[in-house]
Design an enzyme around this catalytic site. Structure first.
Site, PDB file in Angstrom:
ATOM      1  N   PHE A  31       1.708  -6.088  13.566  1.00 52.25           N
ATOM      2  CA  PHE A  31       2.200  -5.962  12.197  1.00 52.25           C
ATOM      3  C   PHE A  31       3.412  -6.877  12.037  1.00 52.25           C
ATOM      4  CE2 PHE A  31       1.828  -2.675   8.673  1.00 52.25           C
ATOM      5  CZ  PHE A  31       0.466  -2.581   8.723  1.00 52.25           C
ATOM      6  N   GLN A  41      11.627  -2.840  -1.682  1.00 47.51           N
ATOM      7  CA  GLN A  41      10.646  -3.694  -1.002  1.00 47.51           C
ATOM      8  C   GLN A  41       9.467  -4.014  -1.913  1.00 47.51           C
ATOM      9  OE1 GLN A  41       8.102  -2.352   2.547  1.00 47.51           O
ATOM     10  NE2 GLN A  41       9.446  -3.920   3.380  1.00 47.51           N
ATOM     11  N   HIS A  87       6.057  -5.427  -1.573  1.00 46.41           N
ATOM     12  CA  HIS A  87       5.073  -5.756  -0.535  1.00 46.41           C
ATOM     13  C   HIS A  87       4.311  -6.996  -0.990  1.00 46.41           C
ATOM     14  CE1 HIS A  87       1.628  -5.376   2.131  1.00 46.41           C
ATOM     15  NE2 HIS A  87       2.185  -4.343   2.735  1.00 46.41           N
ATOM     16  N   LEU A 146      -2.212  -1.292  -3.030  1.00 40.02           N
ATOM     17  CA  LEU A 146      -1.854  -1.979  -1.790  1.00 40.02           C
ATOM     18  C   LEU A 146      -3.042  -2.565  -1.042  1.00 40.02           C
ATOM     19  CD1 LEU A 146       0.859  -2.364  -0.167  1.00 40.02           C
ATOM     20  CD2 LEU A 146      -0.134  -0.759   1.444  1.00 40.02           C
ATOM     21  N   GLU A 194      -1.042  -4.577   5.308  1.00 40.32           N
ATOM     22  CA  GLU A 194      -0.638  -5.657   6.191  1.00 40.32           C
ATOM     23  C   GLU A 194      -1.564  -5.724   7.410  1.00 40.32           C
ATOM     24  OE1 GLU A 194       3.590  -5.608   6.397  1.00 40.32           O
ATOM     25  OE2 GLU A 194       3.614  -6.479   8.392  1.00 40.32           O
ATOM     26  N   ARG A 212       8.069  -8.839   5.238  1.00 42.73           N
ATOM     27  CA  ARG A 212       7.499  -8.704   3.892  1.00 42.73           C
ATOM     28  C   ARG A 212       8.330  -9.401   2.823  1.00 42.73           C
ATOM     29  NH1 ARG A 212       5.650  -2.335   4.266  1.00 42.73           N
ATOM     30  NH2 ARG A 212       3.892  -2.777   5.637  1.00 42.73           N
ATOM     31  N   HIS A 237       6.799  -1.451  -3.535  1.00 43.48           N
ATOM     32  CA  HIS A 237       6.153  -0.636  -2.526  1.00 43.48           C
ATOM     33  C   HIS A 237       7.041   0.442  -1.942  1.00 43.48           C
ATOM     34  CE1 HIS A 237       3.289   0.239   0.600  1.00 43.48           C
ATOM     35  NE2 HIS A 237       4.098  -0.126   1.559  1.00 43.48           N
ATOM     36  N   ARG A 283      12.296  -3.097   5.257  1.00 41.44           N
ATOM     37  CA  ARG A 283      11.605  -2.235   6.216  1.00 41.44           C
ATOM     38  C   ARG A 283      10.450  -2.978   6.869  1.00 41.44           C
ATOM     39  NH1 ARG A 283       6.941   1.022   6.173  1.00 41.44           N
ATOM     40  NH2 ARG A 283       6.539   0.655   3.967  1.00 41.44           N
TER      41      ARG A 283
HETATM   42  C1  LIG Z   1      -0.654   2.502  -0.092  1.00 40.51           C
HETATM   43  C2  LIG Z   1       0.450   2.695   0.890  1.00 40.51           C
HETATM   44  C3  LIG Z   1       0.255   2.378   2.220  1.00 40.51           C
HETATM   45  C4  LIG Z   1       1.265   2.566   3.155  1.00 40.51           C
HETATM   46  N1  LIG Z   1       1.024   2.270   4.460  1.00 40.51           N
HETATM   47  C5  LIG Z   1       1.995   2.514   5.387  1.00 40.51           C
HETATM   48  C6  LIG Z   1       1.755   2.300   6.773  1.00 40.51           C
HETATM   49  O1  LIG Z   1       0.667   1.927   7.174  1.00 40.51           O
HETATM   50  N2  LIG Z   1       2.747   2.540   7.652  1.00 40.51           N
HETATM   51  C7  LIG Z   1       3.971   2.984   7.259  1.00 40.51           C
HETATM   52  O2  LIG Z   1       4.840   3.197   8.099  1.00 40.51           O
HETATM   53  N3  LIG Z   1       4.234   3.207   5.930  1.00 40.51           N
HETATM   54  C8  LIG Z   1       3.275   2.995   5.001  1.00 40.51           C
HETATM   55  N4  LIG Z   1       3.537   3.227   3.677  1.00 40.51           N
HETATM   56  C9  LIG Z   1       4.815   3.830   3.302  1.00 40.51           C
HETATM   57  C10 LIG Z   1       4.787   5.314   3.607  1.00 40.51           C
HETATM   58  O3  LIG Z   1       3.498   5.826   3.366  1.00 40.51           O
HETATM   59  C11 LIG Z   1       5.773   6.111   2.757  1.00 40.51           C
HETATM   60  O4  LIG Z   1       7.022   5.484   2.796  1.00 40.51           O
HETATM   61  C12 LIG Z   1       5.906   7.497   3.315  1.00 40.51           C
HETATM   62  O5  LIG Z   1       4.642   8.116   3.381  1.00 40.51           O
HETATM   63  C13 LIG Z   1       6.853   8.374   2.529  1.00 40.51           C
HETATM   64  O6  LIG Z   1       6.797   9.657   3.099  1.00 40.51           O
HETATM   65  P1  LIG Z   1       7.788  10.815   2.674  1.00 40.51           P
HETATM   66  O7  LIG Z   1       7.466  11.992   3.527  1.00 40.51           O
HETATM   67  O8  LIG Z   1       9.177  10.313   2.653  1.00 40.51           O
HETATM   68  O9  LIG Z   1       7.399  11.131   1.182  1.00 40.51           O
HETATM   69  P2  LIG Z   1       5.995  11.238   0.491  1.00 40.51           P
HETATM   70  O10 LIG Z   1       4.840  11.215   1.391  1.00 40.51           O
HETATM   71  O11 LIG Z   1       6.108  10.206  -0.555  1.00 40.51           O
HETATM   72  O12 LIG Z   1       6.027  12.692  -0.124  1.00 40.51           O
HETATM   73  C14 LIG Z   1       6.962  13.046  -1.111  1.00 40.51           C
HETATM   74  C15 LIG Z   1       6.763  14.498  -1.429  1.00 40.51           C
HETATM   75  O13 LIG Z   1       7.794  14.910  -2.331  1.00 40.51           O
HETATM   76  C16 LIG Z   1       7.237  15.642  -3.390  1.00 40.51           C
HETATM   77  N5  LIG Z   1       8.159  15.562  -4.517  1.00 40.51           N
HETATM   78  C17 LIG Z   1       8.641  14.458  -5.129  1.00 40.51           C
HETATM   79  N6  LIG Z   1       9.492  14.826  -6.110  1.00 40.51           N
HETATM   80  C18 LIG Z   1       9.524  16.179  -6.116  1.00 40.51           C
HETATM   81  C19 LIG Z   1      10.193  17.153  -6.897  1.00 40.51           C
HETATM   82  N7  LIG Z   1      11.023  16.813  -7.891  1.00 40.51           N
HETATM   83  N8  LIG Z   1       9.973  18.454  -6.638  1.00 40.51           N
HETATM   84  C20 LIG Z   1       9.131  18.844  -5.646  1.00 40.51           C
HETATM   85  N9  LIG Z   1       8.477  17.965  -4.864  1.00 40.51           N
HETATM   86  C21 LIG Z   1       8.681  16.653  -5.106  1.00 40.51           C
HETATM   87  C22 LIG Z   1       5.885  15.035  -3.596  1.00 40.51           C
HETATM   88  O14 LIG Z   1       5.044  15.906  -4.284  1.00 40.51           O
HETATM   89  C23 LIG Z   1       5.454  14.835  -2.142  1.00 40.51           C
HETATM   90  O15 LIG Z   1       4.966  16.035  -1.629  1.00 40.51           O
HETATM   91  C24 LIG Z   1       2.527   3.056   2.735  1.00 40.51           C
HETATM   92  C25 LIG Z   1       2.724   3.361   1.387  1.00 40.51           C
HETATM   93  C26 LIG Z   1       1.702   3.183   0.475  1.00 40.51           C
HETATM   94  C27 LIG Z   1       1.948   3.502  -0.959  1.00 40.51           C
END
Ligand SMILES: Cc1cc2nc3c(=O)[nH]c(=O)nc-3n(C[C@H](O)[C@H](O)[C@H](O)COP(=O)(O)OP(=O)(O)OC[C@H]3O[C@@H](n4cnc5c(N)ncnc54)[C@H](O)[C@@H]3O)c2cc1C
Length: 603
Positions: free
Chosen positions: A121, A234, A236, A250, A253, A309, A380, A415
């Protein structure tokens, strides 16, 4: 006077993505009662969308890897404004967290001798991303959820938190509403973990789903916590650009990790034309050497497509601006070309990138085993977020913790792919542990009823303005403005216009109205998301104006160079007593002699 359902937990975790689930599991393991609150259904958090993999120096594919290399890659990628302590903890603890996922049932792709397979990556010196095809996030969420449901965690699904409360200088509760019926729930808690993800919906072109309106960032800000690095958004490099309905989705990568190349309309592999000095020693001199790297030749260096990125996104913007773009304003990403080099290329692509194959087939009628994709940058990820202590994840407000994308520090100015999923489990675990400890050391306090009533009144106010502007219009105007004025290439005068424009949009948001009732009313939900989007957008714009240099995800046309003087500062955003937003500098934290030596060693 509103009726509230009141719920008591020692710890509430807001957000059920990877960070929130891991925090909830850990807090429960420490013997406290845990409530997990999420805006969408359990299992639907953004983490489920993650594709390419989770970065951890397991050294399964290249034995030269180790935490020392991973931490220096992360710091180089973040251009050294990371929280160095977080980068160190992350690199050291990620392998254990990945093995733990495996022990809990995650089925990663395998090396021929049965170990967890790792892929290349951008910005990672060695193949480091443990993955499940291009559906890693799904496996991770499934595993954490399966494990979590047996830990006695109370889950509150489709419940959106609106405000946090404090007494005696520490957090004590939160008000939320359930999206289905529109009724309020008051959570009382001794500690709160924010795990709400990102802010991508502040932009028109984004890979983020509807939930990512910066709620956690805004909740923390209004609770008086400091936000950090908000200028670092970021973009992407590879989102879909065509057809318009799917713009921004998306393209992992992982496609470039498997040998995909970027070419312009003249058929030129333009990434080799511009290799930044600090990556020159690690980057292949020729496409031929890059291909050998993809095949696993340990003497070869990474192809230029696997530069970081921020850089790849800017190269694509340059190609498009200078008239060498694809028909729909992107460039071409070609994985089909590998058929010239390996037998059964089509099967290989379908096996390694099944989601990408289906995504392009179904959404764009493109067969990626035969034709190139059209791609361009998409909003992203936000490197900025709640400032936390590197070890405990506690914010500057006692009892308020943050982990995952909503927290800042680990990634600095940019990142590396794969470092988010590992961030979630490393720091989710830490946040859960320290929140539980905090809860055990403190008594429960009652949120002020007057403040709670005030939040509820303000939340219902849009119903008093049935003839008010549709909140979707305000949201759309905000997204267009942020995309145009505070996007990939930034200028002082445009960003200043954005700050003024946000004030006008705030007034429009205050006049926006909704019709209908409180039962599942998406217009009302949008109206309630708007103040959060306005807060985070203002934080991004004001920080971006302040940082007068270009670094990582923050590129200033009027200050195109990196300025060493800025390399030792983070920008912090905090609410002033008069309600205004203050931006100030703070020195980068966690720099030690040992880490400095490592950075030198792996230059
Ligand atoms: C398409 C895509 C592909 C990706 N691929 C990769 C990858 O291969 N490798 C990598 O490392 N990263 C990747 N990323 C980035 C990574 O997925 C995210 O940064 C990461 O999953 C964020 O996780 P999190 O637990 O911080 O929050 P999230 O998984 O975003 O979860 C947030 C949670 O908060 C809740 N929430 C939000 N606001 C409120 C509120 N006001 N009240 C109650 N609940 C709330 C939501 O409902 C959800 O449950 C990717 C992102 C995308 C979009």
């Amino acid at each position: 006077m509103q009726e509230f359902q009141t719920l008591d937990h020692d710890v509430i975790v807001i957000g059920a993505g990877g960070a929130g689930l891991r925090a909830a599991i850990e807090a429960a393991a420490h013997g406290v009662s845990v409530g997990l609150v999420c805006k969408s259904l359990l299992g639907k958090a953004h983490t489920v969308m993650a594709e390419g993999g989770i970065a951890a120096a397991l050294a399964n594919v290249d034995e030269r890897d180790g935490w020392e290399v991973h931490v220096t890659d992360t710091l180089r990628g973040g251009q050294y404004v990371n929280n160095w302590r977080m980068a160190e903890l992350h690199a050291k603890e990620a392998p254990a967290r990945v093995r733990e996922l495996e022990a809990w049932g995650a089925v990663f792709d395998r090396t021929p001798d049965g170990r967890i397979l790792q892929r290349n990556f951008g910005g990672h010196r060695y193949p480091r991303l443990a993955h499940v095809g291009d559906r890693t996030g799904l496996e991770m969420i499934r595993t954490l959820q399966d494990h979590g449901v047996h830990q006695g965690i109370d889950v509150h699904m489709e419940v959106t938190v609106l405000a946090l409360y404090q007494r005696e200088g520490r957090v004590c509760g939160a008000l939320a509403y359930d999206r289905e019926r529109g009724r309020f729930r008051l959570f009382r808690a001794k500690a709160i973990v924010l795990a709400t993800g990102g802010i991508g919906r502040a932009y028109t072109i984004t890979s983020n789903s509807w939930e990512y309106t910066g709620d956690g960032h805004a909740l923390a800000y209004h609770a008086g916590a400091a936000l950090q690095d908000m200028e670092f958004v970021q973009f992407h490099p590879t989102g879909m650009v065509w057809p318009p309905s799917v713009r921004g989705i998306l393209v992992t990568e992982g496609v470039r990790g498997e040998g995909g190349i970027l070419v312009n309309s003249q058929g030129r592999r333009f990434m080799f034309d511009d290799i930044p000095e600090n990556y020159r020693a690690q980057t292949a001199d020729t496409p031929e050497e890059g291909w050998r790297y993809v095949l696993g030749d340990k003497e070869a260096r990474r192809p230029a497509e696997l530069l970081t990125r921020d850089h790849v996104a800017r190269c694509i913007v340059r190609e498009v601006r200078e008239g060498r773009g694809s028909p729909h304003g992107g460039v071409f990403l070609d994985i089909a070309w590998i058929k010239e080099r390996i037998p059964n290329a089509a099967d290989h692509i379908k096996k390694k990138l099944p989601s990408m194959y289906h995504q392009f087939k179904q959404l764009a009628d493109i067969d990626i085993t035969k034709e190139p994709m059209e791609v361009g940058p998409t909003t992203h990820y936000v490197m900025g977020g709640v400032r936390v202590d590197g070890d405990t994840q506690m914010s500057t407000v006692p009892g308020l913790f943050a982990a995952g994308e909503v927290a800042a520090g680990l990634h600095g100015a940019n990142r590396l792919g794969g470092n988010s999923l590992s961030d979630l489990v490393v720091f989710g675990k830490r946040a859960g542990e320290f929140a539980a400890r905090f809860a055990k050391e403190h008594t429960a306090l009652e949120p002020d009823q007057g403040e709670v009533n005030q939040t509820a009144r303000e939340a219902l106010a849009p119903f008093d303005r049935p003839a008010g502007e549709n909140p979707y219009q305000v949201q759309h105007a905000l997204q267009v403005m942020m995309q145009d004025l505070v996007g990939i290439v930034r200028r002082e005068e445009e960003m200043a216009r954005a700050v003024d424009g946000l004030e006008t949009l705030r007034q429009r948001a205050n006049r926006a109205g909704v019709t209908g009732n409180r039962e599942y009313n998406p217009g009302w939900h949008t109206a309630l998301d708007l103040p959060n989007l306005l807060t985070v957008s203002e934080a991004v714009a004001r920080s971006a104006i302040e940082r007068k240099e270009s670094r990582g995800g923050h590129f200033r046309d009027d200050y195109p160079e990196k300025d060493a003087a800025w390399g030792s500062f983070n920008l912090l955003v905090q609410r002033r007593p008069d309600g205004g937003m203050a931006v100030r500098r703070e020195p980068v934290v966690g720099v030690t002699d040992e880490l400095t030596r490592l950075v030198e060693k792996y230059k």
